[in-house]
Scaffold this motif. Structure first.
Motif, PDB file in Angstrom:
ATOM      1  N   GLU A   1       0.819  -1.212   0.000  1.00  0.00           N
ATOM      2  CA  GLU A   1       0.000   0.000   0.000  1.00  0.00           C
ATOM      3  C   GLU A   1       0.858   1.269   0.000  1.00  0.00           C
ATOM      4  N   LEU A   2       2.051   1.156   0.580  1.00  0.00           N
ATOM      5  CA  LEU A   2       2.982   2.288   0.609  1.00  0.00           C
ATOM      6  C   LEU A   2       4.289   1.846  -0.062  1.00  0.00           C
TER       7      LEU A   2
ATOM      8  N   TRP B   1       8.662   5.260  -4.776  1.00  0.00           N
ATOM      9  CA  TRP B   1       8.434   6.706  -4.810  1.00  0.00           C
ATOM     10  C   TRP B   1       9.712   7.497  -5.046  1.00  0.00           C
TER      11      TRP B   1
ATOM     12  N   GLU C   1       1.544  13.744  -3.503  1.00  0.00           N
ATOM     13  CA  GLU C   1       0.946  12.413  -3.491  1.00  0.00           C
ATOM     14  C   GLU C   1       1.524  11.561  -2.367  1.00  0.00           C
TER      15      GLU C   1
ATOM     16  N   GLU D   1       0.120  12.806   0.975  1.00  0.00           N
ATOM     17  CA  GLU D   1      -1.266  12.395   1.197  1.00  0.00           C
ATOM     18  C   GLU D   1      -1.346  10.941   1.642  1.00  0.00           C
ATOM     19  N   ARG D   2      -0.560  10.085   1.016  1.00  0.00           N
ATOM     20  CA  ARG D   2      -0.588   8.661   1.357  1.00  0.00           C
ATOM     21  C   ARG D   2      -0.039   8.439   2.775  1.00  0.00           C
TER      22      ARG D   2
END
Length: 299
Positions: free
Chosen positions: A202-203, A208, A216, A219-220
């Motif tokens: 999910e992360l 990234w 973005e 926010e996550r």
């Protein structure tokens, strides 16, 4: 064991002392060992214990990574990429300094530490784990708790250095174990939620690094219980080299700003936020100069 090498050329005026100060936080030297010309650091390389040896000499940084096992494909390029991030070489500090060297408060800070870059962690997860650990406590207390977490995970390179655990190893712990290491209940929940989300995909913290917009990522991360704006801004700075996080809630930043402004008392968070705002997209780099004013490079 496999060993890979790379040399990284450094720009004129590069400040090795800032890198060494960051990795000298823990005086017990269980995971990082710093001396006059470089450091050794235990880390996980593609899940395997490894020791990074980084030496500064003649305008370059020489890196050697000893991996307990196979280093994997394209290891030299990956090592160079990690090294450049850790040294802050992806930070365009020259443009920042040109723009603000004449500023009445910031100019003297820049002149005192020209070329200041923010040292980064080996992985984004390490930056986030440190940010959660350091929430609202002193650097000394955070270092002690971090050391206990590393000892709890007990991931060790053949050199004897402890390696900072990855998300999978932290996710395997429970709240009681983290509590015994010194984490509050709230921090234990946040660290476990972060680790479990990273392991579950999910992360995608490492993915990234390829340039996912900071908004973005922010926010996550803010959706993780127990992770707030300060933690995100700090982790984006240390883990991703994002220089525009507003660290106005940081006590050391506020204290240093009061000194820079010649005030008897440190400004509150709102006043600090207002003062930092015009420096966007460089607010976190301004915060780093304020940290340096307090000799807080190790944080």
């Amino acid at each position: 064991m496999s060993v890979i090498h790379c040399d990284i050329f450094l720009p004129a005026g590069f400040r090795p002392q800032d890198i060494l100060a960051f990795h000298r936080r823990d005086g017990e030297r269980l995971a990082e060992r710093v001396d006059d010309d470089g450091l050794s650091k235990g880390l996980l390389w593609r899940g395997r214990p490894a020791c990074l040896d980084l030496r500064f000499a003649a305008g370059r940084a020489r890196l050697a990574l000893a991996v307990d096992g196979d280093a994997g494909g394209e290891a030299e390029a990956a090592l160079e990429g990690m090294g450049r991030r850790m040294l802050g070489l992806n930070q365009p500090v020259e443009a920042f300094e040109r723009q603000y060297r004449g500023h009445p408060q910031l100019g003297p800070l820049i002149a005192a530490r020209a070329g200041l870059r923010v040292p980064q962690t080996a992985t984004p997860f390490e930056a986030l784990a440190w940010a959660i650990t350091g929430q609202q406590i002193s650097v000394a207390a955070a270092v002690t708790i971090r050391r206990r977490m590393l000892s709890l995970c007990d991931c060790r390179h053949s050199s004897g250095l402890l390696c900072h655990p990855d998300a999978a190893r932290v996710a395997a712990l429970n709240a009681d174990q983290l509590g015994e290491a010194g984490f509050s209940r709230a921090k234990s929940r946040a660290l476990l939620a972060l680790s479990q989300a990273a392991v579950g995909g999910e992360l995608p913290l490492d993915a990234w690094l390829d340039g996912t917009p900071a908004d973005e990522v922010s926010e996550r991360l803010l959706a993780v219980p127990g992770i707030g704006p300060w933690t995100v801004s700090y982790a984006l700075l240390r883990g991703y080299g994002w220089l525009d996080g507003s660290l106005h809630g940081d006590v050391a930043v506020r204290k240093a700003l009061g000194i820079a402004l010649g005030q008897a008392d440190k400004p509150d968070a709102r006043q600090t936020q207002d003062w930092l705002q015009p420096f966007s997209p460089w607010r976190a780099l301004v915060a780093a100069h304020l940290w340096a004013l307090l000799q807080a490079g190790g944080f």
